[in-house]
Design an enzyme around this catalytic site. Structure first.
Site, PDB file in Angstrom:
ATOM      1  N   PRO A   2     -18.580  41.836 108.965  1.00  0.00           N
ATOM      2  CG  PRO A   2     -18.053  43.095 110.841  1.00  0.00           C
ATOM      3  CD  PRO A   2     -19.214  42.613 110.032  1.00  0.00           C
ATOM      4  CD  GLU A   3     -16.233  37.749 104.596  1.00  0.00           C
ATOM      5  OE1 GLU A   3     -15.406  36.854 104.315  1.00  0.00           O
ATOM      6  OE2 GLU A   3     -16.872  38.367 103.719  1.00  0.00           O
ATOM      7  CE  LYS A  61     -18.654  35.321 108.832  1.00  0.00           C
ATOM      8  NZ  LYS A  61     -19.791  35.449 107.902  1.00  0.00           N
ATOM      9  CG  HIS A  96     -22.280  63.943 131.797  1.00  0.00           C
ATOM     10  ND1 HIS A  96     -22.838  63.219 132.821  1.00  0.00           N
ATOM     11  CD2 HIS A  96     -21.109  64.423 132.284  1.00  0.00           C
ATOM     12  CE1 HIS A  96     -22.059  63.277 133.895  1.00  0.00           C
ATOM     13  NE2 HIS A  96     -20.998  63.998 133.588  1.00  0.00           N
ATOM     14  NE  ARG A 121     -26.178  48.285 107.338  1.00  0.00           N
ATOM     15  CZ  ARG A 121     -25.653  47.797 106.224  1.00  0.00           C
ATOM     16  NH1 ARG A 121     -25.523  46.481 106.077  1.00  0.00           N
ATOM     17  NH2 ARG A 121     -25.246  48.590 105.269  1.00  0.00           N
ATOM     18  NE  ARG A 274     -24.271  36.014 100.934  1.00  0.00           N
ATOM     19  CZ  ARG A 274     -23.733  35.232 101.860  1.00  0.00           C
ATOM     20  NH1 ARG A 274     -22.883  35.732 102.735  1.00  0.00           N
ATOM     21  NH2 ARG A 274     -24.028  33.946 101.919  1.00  0.00           N
TER      22      ARG A 274
END
Length: 285
Positions: A2-3, A61, A96, A121, A274
């Site tokens: 997430p950016e 972030k 529960h 992750r 990347r």
């Protein structure tokens, strides 16, 4: 990961539910989520149980819950972290279930419901931190003081000054969290395309750096309006809804597709583990 637009979208949703609420209980289902807190789950529960959330803030972030006593709970979502707000009905139905259900790592019980930290992750984390003055003068948690202000905290003129004279490739500068925080691969590629600047350009000068700064602001604000970018289930806002900025992406993840401006096939090249996406015609080197 997430950016800035995704983290800000999450922050807004969580703030609406949590600010001025009191935390009554904390359940930790996975110790890795609190690895940044000495004492682990017990220390986290002791520190925040009974505390009222005064604010939910963000830089880049990072997000943090602000409590009385000059203390904060810092949250970083890592690669796949989510903060999901649910009401009391969810709590009654699921309290529960065995720990780790649906990758849930930490659950906060507050006045009106629950806040769940979900992280498939397990690269995200929580940290307790006191406040310090950052280099720009803002009071931030010590765990956040090492990063620069983000694009929404800077004017275009301020951001342009940081971008103008760098001797590194401009994309490396955009991704450097000590120059401007919150920008990642998606919004770097989209901003550079919007500005018509090649990712490996250097020493932009005043005119092009201002054009890029304005493109960064325009791109981030457009993504915010769309609720961020969701390619899969790993990004959802606080209500569990997907963002739809992926429909507006011009170059990112569109290798081989025609450029929306000129029709030239979008090109992708490896970059820092990347990939960089750009139009070889509109973003000439």
């Amino acid at each position: 990961m997430p950016e800035l637009p995704e983290v800000e979208s999450i922050r807004v949703g969580v703030a609406q539910a949590l600010v001025n609420q009191r935390i009554h209980r904390v359940d930790v289902f996975h110790e890795r989520a609190v690895r940044e807190i000495p004492g682990g789950a017990a220390a986290l529960a002791s520190a925040v149980t009974g505390e009222k959330v005064l604010a939910l803030e963000r830089r880049g972030k990072f997000m943090w819950m602000e409590f009385a006593g000059h203390q904060a709970l810092v949250i970083h979502l890592g690669m796949s972290g989510q903060l999901l707000v649910d009401d009391a009905a969810f709590e009654a139905a699921t309290c529960h279930y065995p720990s780790g259900r649906n990758h849930e790592r930490v659950r906060f019980y507050y006045d009106d419901g629950v806040l769940r930290f979900v992280d498939q992750r397990t690269f995200g984390f929580l940290a307790l931190s006191s406040f310090v003055k950052a280099a720009d003068g803002r009071s931030v948690p010590a765990a956040v003081a090492h990063i620069a202000p983000d694009a929404l905290e800077m004017s275009s003129a301020q951001l342009a000054r940081w971008l103008a004279g760098g001797r590194r490739d401009i994309k490396r500068i955009l991704l450097d969290q000590k120059v401007v925080s919150g920008i990642g691969n998606i919004y770097a590629d989209e901003s550079l395309f919007r500005a018509g600047i090649h990712p490996s350009a250097r020493q932009l000068g005043e005119r092009r750096s201002m054009r890029l700064a304005e493109a960064v602001h325009a791109t981030v604000n457009s993504a915010l309006a769309a609720g961020g970018t969701s390619f899969d289930q790993l990004y959802r806002n606080a209500s569990g809804e997907a963002g739809y900025f992926d429909r507006e992406l011009a170059v990112y993840a569109r290798a081989g597709e025609p450029c929306p401006r000129c029709g030239t096939p979008i090109r992708t090249v490896p970059f820092m583990g990347r990939h960089t996406h750009f139009c070889p015609h509109c973003q000439r080197r």
